[in-house]
Scaffold this active site. Structure first.
Site, mmCIF file in Angstrom:
data_model
loop_
_atom_site.group_PDB
_atom_site.id
_atom_site.type_symbol
_atom_site.label_atom_id
_atom_site.label_comp_id
_atom_site.label_asym_id
_atom_site.label_seq_id
_atom_site.Cartn_x
_atom_site.Cartn_y
_atom_site.Cartn_z
ATOM 1 C CD GLU A 155 46.568 37.621 46.976
ATOM 2 O OE1 GLU A 155 47.218 38.285 47.811
ATOM 3 O OE2 GLU A 155 45.886 38.145 46.070
ATOM 4 C CG HIS B 211 39.404 40.186 50.873
ATOM 5 N ND1 HIS B 211 40.358 39.587 51.666
ATOM 6 C CD2 HIS B 211 40.104 40.797 49.887
ATOM 7 C CE1 HIS B 211 41.561 39.816 51.184
ATOM 8 N NE2 HIS B 211 41.436 40.563 50.086
ATOM 9 C CG ASP C 244 41.452 40.758 46.360
ATOM 10 O OD1 ASP C 244 41.616 41.556 47.282
ATOM 11 O OD2 ASP C 244 42.325 39.947 45.992
HETATM 12 N N1 ADE Z 1 46.164 44.974 47.807
HETATM 13 C C1 ADE Z 1 45.140 45.097 46.967
HETATM 14 N N2 ADE Z 1 44.780 43.891 46.474
HETATM 15 C C2 ADE Z 1 45.602 42.973 47.032
HETATM 16 C C3 ADE Z 1 45.743 41.582 46.917
HETATM 17 N N3 ADE Z 1 44.940 40.842 46.141
HETATM 18 N N4 ADE Z 1 46.709 40.981 47.621
HETATM 19 C C4 ADE Z 1 47.510 41.703 48.398
HETATM 20 N N5 ADE Z 1 47.423 43.025 48.556
HETATM 21 C C5 ADE Z 1 46.478 43.662 47.863
HETATM 22 ZN ZN ZN Z 2 42.948 41.532 49.067
#
Ligand code: ADE
Ligand code: ZN
Length: 342
Positions: free
Chosen positions: A200, A18, A278
């Site tokens: 998230e 990810h 991320d």
């Molecule tokens: N795009 C880039 N990083 C992201 C994240 N952490 N959550 C959602 N969209 C994203």
């Molecule tokens: Zn992400």
């Protein structure tokens, strides 16, 4: 090249699932690209060389503003190569990266041209550093269903051996999972494996919606699933992988610290836990640091950390041959580490 932060014994082979391509661009590289294209990034990078953001909404804005400096196929080649070379130095053996054709299209880069540039970089880093990269074509939730459908149709009309998955990033408060069911059906019909950001910033209900409505094989984040014990059991029974990104969650104020992140508890309760970065420079991390800090703060042993890396390799969307090779390398690494100890 950065200093290795993989302090696990003898550079453990690491896997991440990810990571967003534009999100890998360091402020320094962004400045270089900005100079290349005559763009001013002083509103989003401070004089100390840090991205300026303090909330999820401002993160998304800065992410988009910085992405505006990535304008040409050469830029995409450069940022892909820079990320994988650095990550390989931390021990990364396999990494999946989210690519968003919508971002590239803003600069007139067509999807096939984008794939050529990124594909060339992946081939080069594999030859140079031995790290294997694969791509997840990603729509952005808050750009709307229509645009998401266009992205899915690109996947169907331009199959590419390095594009192995379809995902959705962006603001999970926008719309409902059901709104995107048709989009994910198109991607599935194109032979792509599915993942989506969920849980998230929102709770377990957001994860349940993705699992029930979109038939995803993995969840991006899912950091609050413990609030719904039935969901935890279901995810564990199905072996559905969680793409956990601890530093990202801390920086986004989703959890207070790495020590308070549920990753250790999730691992011990049998959830299929994986670790990723991320958008590493936004969260001042890299893949080596991410694995090392989770191990140190959650009392996880090298065997546990290797299991997490194995989980990621097993949940990867690539061909079985690649999985087999890297899982075998992990077995060899484990035997060597055991010999070194005795
Ligand atoms: N795009 C880039 N990083 C992201 C994240 N952490 N959550 C959602 N969209 C994203
Ligand atoms: Zn992400």
């Amino acid at each position: 090249m950065s200093e290795p932060t993989n302090s696990l014994p003898g550079m453990m082979p690491l896997v991440e699932l990810h990571c967003h391509i534009e999100g890998t661009v360091s402020p320094m590289l962004a400045q270089r690209l900005a100079v290349r294209h005559g763009i001013d990034l002083s509103a989003v990078i401070d004089p100390d060389g840090n991205y300026i953001w303090d909330s999820f909404a401002s993160f998304l804005k800065v992410y988009d503003a910085m992405s505006a400096a990535v304008q040409t196929p050469e830029d995409y080649f450069d940022i892909t190569r820079a990320y994988y070379r650095d990550a390989a130095a931390q021990g990364l053996r396999y990494g999946e990266m989210f690519i968003s054709p919508a971002h590239a299209a803003q600069h007139g880069i067509s999807y096939p041209t984008l794939l050529d540039a990124i594909g060339e970089a992946l081939a080069q880093v594999e030859a140079e550093c031995g790290v294997i990269g694969r791509l997840i074509l990603t729509c952005v939730r808050h750009y709307g269903v229509k645009q998401a459908e266009q992205v899915a149709r690109l996947a169907a009309s331009h199959p590419h051996p390095m594009v192995v998955g379809f995902g959705m990033a962006g603001d999970e408060a926008y719309g409902t999972p059901r709104d995107f069911a048709g989009v994910f059906q198109i991607a599935k019909g194109a032979g792509l494996h599915l993942t989506a950001h969920a849980g998230e910033l929102m709770g377990p209900e957001s994860v349940r919606g993705m699992v029930d409505e979109l038939d995803v094989a993995r969840i991006g984040h899912g950091v609050r699933v413990h609030e719904d014990p039935d969901l935890v059991h279901e995810l564990a029974d199905r072996g559905l992988a969680l793409e956990l990104c601890p530093s990202s969650n801390v920086c986004m104020n989703v959890v207070a610290s790495i020590a308070e992140h549920p990753i250790g508890a999730y691992f011990r309760s049998g959830l299929n836990v994986t670790i990723s970065t991320d958008d590493p420079p936004f969260f001042r991390t890299d893949i080596g640091a991410e694995y090392a800090s989770v191990a140190a703060t959650h009392g996880l042993s090298p065997e546990d950390m290797l299991q997490i890396s194995r989980n990621a390799m097993t949940a990867a969307f690539c061909d079985e041959d690649i999985k087999k090779d890297i899982l075998r390398d992990m077995d060899i690494w484990e035997r060597a580490a055991t010999c070194a100890e005795s």
